[in-house]
Design a protein around this motif. Sequence first.
Motif, PDB file in Angstrom:
ATOM      1  N   VAL A 141       6.082   1.974  13.503  1.00 13.02           N
ATOM      2  CA  VAL A 141       7.084   3.041  13.413  1.00 13.02           C
ATOM      3  C   VAL A 141       7.079   3.804  14.722  1.00 13.02           C
TER       4      VAL A 141
ATOM      5  N   ALA B  39       4.919  -2.442   0.226  1.00 11.51           N
ATOM      6  CA  ALA B  39       5.382  -1.984   1.538  1.00 11.51           C
ATOM      7  C   ALA B  39       6.512  -0.969   1.397  1.00 11.51           C
TER       8      ALA B  39
ATOM      9  N   PHE C  24       2.024  -1.001   9.796  1.00 13.38           N
ATOM     10  CA  PHE C  24       3.218  -0.188  10.070  1.00 13.38           C
ATOM     11  C   PHE C  24       3.508  -0.177  11.562  1.00 13.38           C
TER      12      PHE C  24
ATOM     13  N   PHE D 128      11.391   0.983  12.558  1.00 16.15           N
ATOM     14  CA  PHE D 128      10.568   1.184  11.357  1.00 16.15           C
ATOM     15  C   PHE D 128      10.434  -0.177  10.687  1.00 16.15           C
ATOM     16  N   SER D 129       9.259  -0.770  10.782  1.00 19.27           N
ATOM     17  CA  SER D 129       9.007  -2.031  10.096  1.00 19.27           C
ATOM     18  C   SER D 129       7.578  -2.040   9.571  1.00 19.27           C
ATOM     19  N   VAL D 130       7.398  -2.773   8.505  1.00 19.28           N
ATOM     20  CA  VAL D 130       6.079  -2.899   7.893  1.00 19.28           C
ATOM     21  C   VAL D 130       5.861  -4.376   7.580  1.00 19.28           C
TER      22      VAL D 130
ATOM     23  N   SER E 165       5.191   2.632   0.183  1.00 27.05           N
ATOM     24  CA  SER E 165       4.565   3.393   1.264  1.00 27.05           C
ATOM     25  C   SER E 165       5.561   3.744   2.361  1.00 27.05           C
ATOM     26  N   SER E 166       6.509   2.844   2.617  1.00 28.68           N
ATOM     27  CA  SER E 166       7.536   3.136   3.623  1.00 28.68           C
ATOM     28  C   SER E 166       8.351   4.366   3.247  1.00 28.68           C
TER      29      SER E 166
ATOM     30  N   ASP F 245       8.739   7.587   5.475  1.00 27.06           N
ATOM     31  CA  ASP F 245      10.098   7.827   5.957  1.00 27.06           C
ATOM     32  C   ASP F 245      10.647   9.184   5.525  1.00 27.06           C
TER      33      ASP F 245
END
Length: 139
Positions: free
Chosen positions: A93, A47, A91, A67-69, A50-51, A55
């Motif tokens: 976002v 996570a 995701f 922004f959370s996954v 990819s974040s 970002d």
Amino acid sequence: MVKTYAVDLTRIGPTHYKATNAAGDSVEFGQGEGLLSPVELLLAAIAGCSSIDVDVVTGRRAESEAFSVHAEGDRVSEQGASRLSSVRLGFDVTFPDTPEGRQAQSMVGRLIAISHDKDCTVSRTVEHPTEVTFTDLNA
């Protein structure tokens, strides 16, 4: 070009470990209350990788409002050996309702796909056969 990554792992206590990189940054994990398990750490790495991909690019346009996954995987046992059979990332976002924010928002889906297909070293390593060698340094 080959770039080598390395961490050194030390035991803090029973089933409690610390991984430290060459710069001295560290993370503690293990088994027990208050610690991420190694599998949860793997999910966090996927996570996180990819974040960062998403970002970095969207952040050039606008700062996200949220922004959370969510990363999850299914543990299966095959002939007594455990592994994750499926890992899923979701995701969430969002960006401000400004021209820059709308531009950043419009990029999220494409950036997630690029991260999965090309940029995220962690998920690509998990998805492709990777040789892992174990050695007893005292043998």
